[in-house]
Design an enzyme around this catalytic site. Structure first.
Site, PDB file in Angstrom:
ATOM      1  CD  GLU A  10      -1.802  -2.387   1.444  1.00  0.00           C
ATOM      2  OE1 GLU A  10      -0.650  -2.646   1.855  1.00  0.00           O
ATOM      3  OE2 GLU A  10      -2.692  -3.257   1.336  1.00  0.00           O
TER       4      GLU A  10
ATOM      5  CG  HIS B 234     -10.950  -6.882   7.296  1.00  0.00           C
ATOM      6  ND1 HIS B 234     -10.027  -7.511   8.082  1.00  0.00           N
ATOM      7  CD2 HIS B 234     -10.510  -7.035   6.024  1.00  0.00           C
ATOM      8  CE1 HIS B 234      -9.083  -8.047   7.320  1.00  0.00           C
ATOM      9  NE2 HIS B 234      -9.353  -7.761   6.061  1.00  0.00           N
TER      10      HIS B 234
END
Lengths: 324, 386
Positions: A61, A130
């Protein structure tokens, strides 16, 4: 005339249009190509636009968001997809220390015309790692714009002006909205400068954004049955906040509830409340209250997750408390 | 070079033999590089002095001792190449062509500075010479450089991107992610590691399990070079090879410049972590005096030296005059009005950004979309249709 499409289809159409119209636009992220996008937003794009413009990345990322910044500096218009806000924390350095700062820190020499898209939010039993809603964090940073499309129209229309913006824009797409279907009128206009009234009312203003918008609209229907007409404001643009629309709703309704899936402390809701106190304090007939996520890592078990998040019943209760 | 170093063991960094031998360049080129090293040295000596006077504030990181790296390396690049640098970048900016005045004014915080006084010493930017910072997050420049190279590749440009960073950056995830991406996507990045043996005050042996940095880069499948960064002749020759390799393969190359910082990490550093004797030993390899001595030596056939003491003094006088002008320029500069404080946070509408437009492959580029989209819900295959 209008037609029914899903949020997913709307976002896919927006990206398709951008890729078709501007050769500088390319899409980069984890599984955007062969997998078709984690949420199938880019299904079929690889075949149509090729691997240079539909670029699968490794799980890096920091690296690929930074590469998006560099590519924007180099003349392209990247759409960088970070699978979820949770993983965007690995890229936070590049977003905050490079993308947001480069224009000012370079004395106006370098703009970063980058769009970063990411899924956000809880509600799907994905547990603590998440389920974050960190829009408020990003909305804290000068130098970036933060969008939260919560309707079919915004999913379809916010990307084009975001790509046309010469500065970095972060788009939060609440995962709970992806299967939502709605009417897209034939003729629509979407800008990225203001909040919008999603339901007109006069008794209470409920201010929200993103995944909490459908919940708030559901709450408004319940309240209407009890004779309370709620005005629902969709912030849409989380940075810069549209203070004028917020203040106008306060002046109209005099009672306010802010709904935010972020945790209460230091939340975007807190900023909205502060703006109300700064700009519309004398319009208030009651203290502003908010419905936020409970201050707990979001649990897996459904009953606990439901209890941790804003829900229509909680919003209804908060509104009723203002009239007690 | 892999070493097992117990945490408390004393670490000695022995310098290589001082650079020596004939300089295989014509006089003009040799003196150009000497001049650039001198310019960096004199600029920074003055900056240190001005820091003491309170004219320059904040962090100030001096490159003194490492000049052969920036000068030797950057003279191997073409003007159209991109450069990404660190917070120890006065030399890089200068060699790439940023006027010394703009650098000095920036360090003063004046609006005549390259970044209008927004960045200071650590954030020198110059669109004209394609210097993309001045990045003060260790490792922060590597992903940017990778993206700049990606943009060049996708737009069919031949420019490469040279990315400078220190040995400290090698410990960052950004280093590994960027080298992997650049190698995976065959991007024209020249990763230039200025290994001065310390990440701030932590010796490389206390930070890296593998101290041979080329081994790390090679694991990503890219060619690597290691060179004595005190020897400008070797630096330049190696960099030329590396540049040629990037241009030929269009893939990344890693170069480790083994160098040494003579001054403290920043002006706040008491240098508790290294012996004065170590610094003194490395100073024998100082890039300026060793290069000057080599230029003053007669060539093997007993012919003329490339440099006389008189020429050196003239050169130095020129440099000192340039520094004095830069200081005068900065002193005479003005403060950006506070009313403009928020001016550059966002790009004003209608601004043509410094980033060049994409090459119009098949003439398909069009002007950016309007700030609001207005579209029909019918299939949107025709571009530009509203």
């Amino acid at each position: 005339m209008s037609r029914k499409i899903s949020y997913r289809e709307a976002m896919r159409a927006a990206m398709h249009e951008a890729l078709t119209n501007d050769p500088r636009v390319f899409l980069m992220g984890e599984d955007v190509g062969r997998y078709g996008g984690t949420y199938a937003f880019s299904k079929g794009f690889l075949d149509e636009f090729g691997p240079e413009r539909i670029r699968d990345t490794p799980l890096s990322e920091l690296g690929f968001v930074g590469a998006g910044i560099g590519a924007a500096l180099g003349g392209l218009r990247p759409i960088v997809e970070v699978m979820t806000v949770n993983f965007s924390l690995l890229a936070l350095d590049q977003i905050v220390n490079s993308a947001a700062l480069y224009r000012h820190m370079s004395g106006g020499q370098f703009s970063v015309p980058l769009v970063i898209r990411m899924a956000t939010g809880a509600g799907r039993q994905l547990a603590a790692q998440h389920s974050h809603s960190l829009e408020g964090w990003y909305a804290h940073i000068p130098g970036i714009k933060v969008l939260a499309p919560a309707t079919i129209e915004d999913a379809r229309g916010m990307l084009a002006p975001a790509l046309a913006d010469p500065d970095p824009v972060v788009i939060f797409e609440h995962a709970g909205l992806f299967n939502m279907e709605g009417e897209l009128p034939d003729d629509w206009t979407v800008g990225i400068a203001s909040a919008k009234v999603r339901r007109a009312g006069k008794d209470v203003a409920i201010i929200t954004y993103g995944g909490s918008l459908p919940k708030t609209l559901a709450a408004a229907e319940i309240l209407a049955a009890d004779g309370v007409e709620a005005e629902v404001i969709d912030l849409r643009v989380l940075r810069p906040l549209d203070t004028a629309t917020i203040a106008a709703a306060v002046a109209k309704c005099h009672r306010v509830v802010v709904v935010d899936e972020g945790w209460r402390s230091g939340s975007l809701a807190a900023e909205v409340m502060a703006r109300i106190f700064e700009n519309a304090f004398w319009e208030l007939d009651a203290p502003v209250v908010r419905v936020c996520s409970e201050e707990v890592p979001i649990p897996y078990a459904k009953h606990l997750e439901d209890a941790a998040l804003p829900q229509p019943e909680k919003i209804v209760a908060a509104v009723k408390g203002l009239f007690a | 070079m892999t070493r097992k170093t117990p945490v408390n063991q004393k670490i000695e960094h022995r310098p290589p033999p001082p650079p020596a031998g004939p300089v295989p360049w014509d006089k003009d080129f040799a003196l150009q590089l000497l001049l650039d090293m001198l310019r960096i040295r004199r600029l920074e000596e003055k900056a240190a002095e001005l820091y003491g006077e309170g004219k320059i504030r904040g962090f100030l990181h001096l490159y003194i001792g490492e000049e052969a790296v920036a000068v030797g390396a950057l003279h191997a690049l073409a003007p159209e190449d991109n450069v990404v640098a660190t917070y120890r970048e006065h030399g890089h900016a200068l060699v790439r062509g940023m006027p010394m005045q703009a650098i000095m004014a920036e360090m003063y915080g004046k609006q005549e500075g390259c970044a209008r006084g927004h960045g200071g010493s650590m954030h020198l930017f110059d669109a004209a010479t394609r210097l993309y910072g001045g990045n003060a997050i260790v490792g922060g420049g590597l992903p940017l450089a990778t993206g700049l190279a990606l943009a060049a590749k996708l737009q069919g440009e031949t420019r490469l991107t040279a990315c400078f960073f220190g040995d400290g950056a090698v410990a960052e995830g950004a280093f590994h992610e960027s080298l992997n991406l650049a190698a995976l996507w065959k991007l024209p990045v020249l990763f230039c590691c200025e290994n001065n043996l310390y990440g701030m005050g932590t010796a490389i042996e206390r930070a890296e399990a593998q101290t041979d940095l080329c081994v790390k880069a090679a694991s990503y499948g890219m060619p690597t070079f290691a060179v004595d960064g005190m020897d400008i002749v070797d630096v330049h020759a190696t960099m030329q090879k590396a540049v040629a390799k990037v241009r030929k393969s269009a893939g990344p190359v890693f170069v480790e410049f083994r160098t040494y910082r003579f001054r403290a990490h920043s002006m706040f550093d008491a240098e508790l972590y290294r012996d004065k004797a170590e610094v003194a030993a490395w100073q024998k390899c100082g890039p300026l005096h060793t290069f000057t001595a080599r230029l003053k030596a007669k060539d093997a056939k007993g012919g003329k030296a490339k440099l006389t003491e008189k020429e050196f003094l003239e050169l130095d006088k020129r440099v000192q005059a340039e520094v004095a002008e830069a200081v005068a320029f900065a002193e005479a500069g003005s403060w950006e009005p506070v009313e403009d404080l928020l001016k550059d946070v966002h790009t004003p509408e209608g601004t043509v950004t410094a980033a060049p437009q994409a090459s119009t492959k098949a003439g398909r580029a069009k002007s950016p979309a309007p700030r609001s989209g207005r579209r029909s819900s019918k299939p949107t295959s025709a571009r530009g249709r509203r």
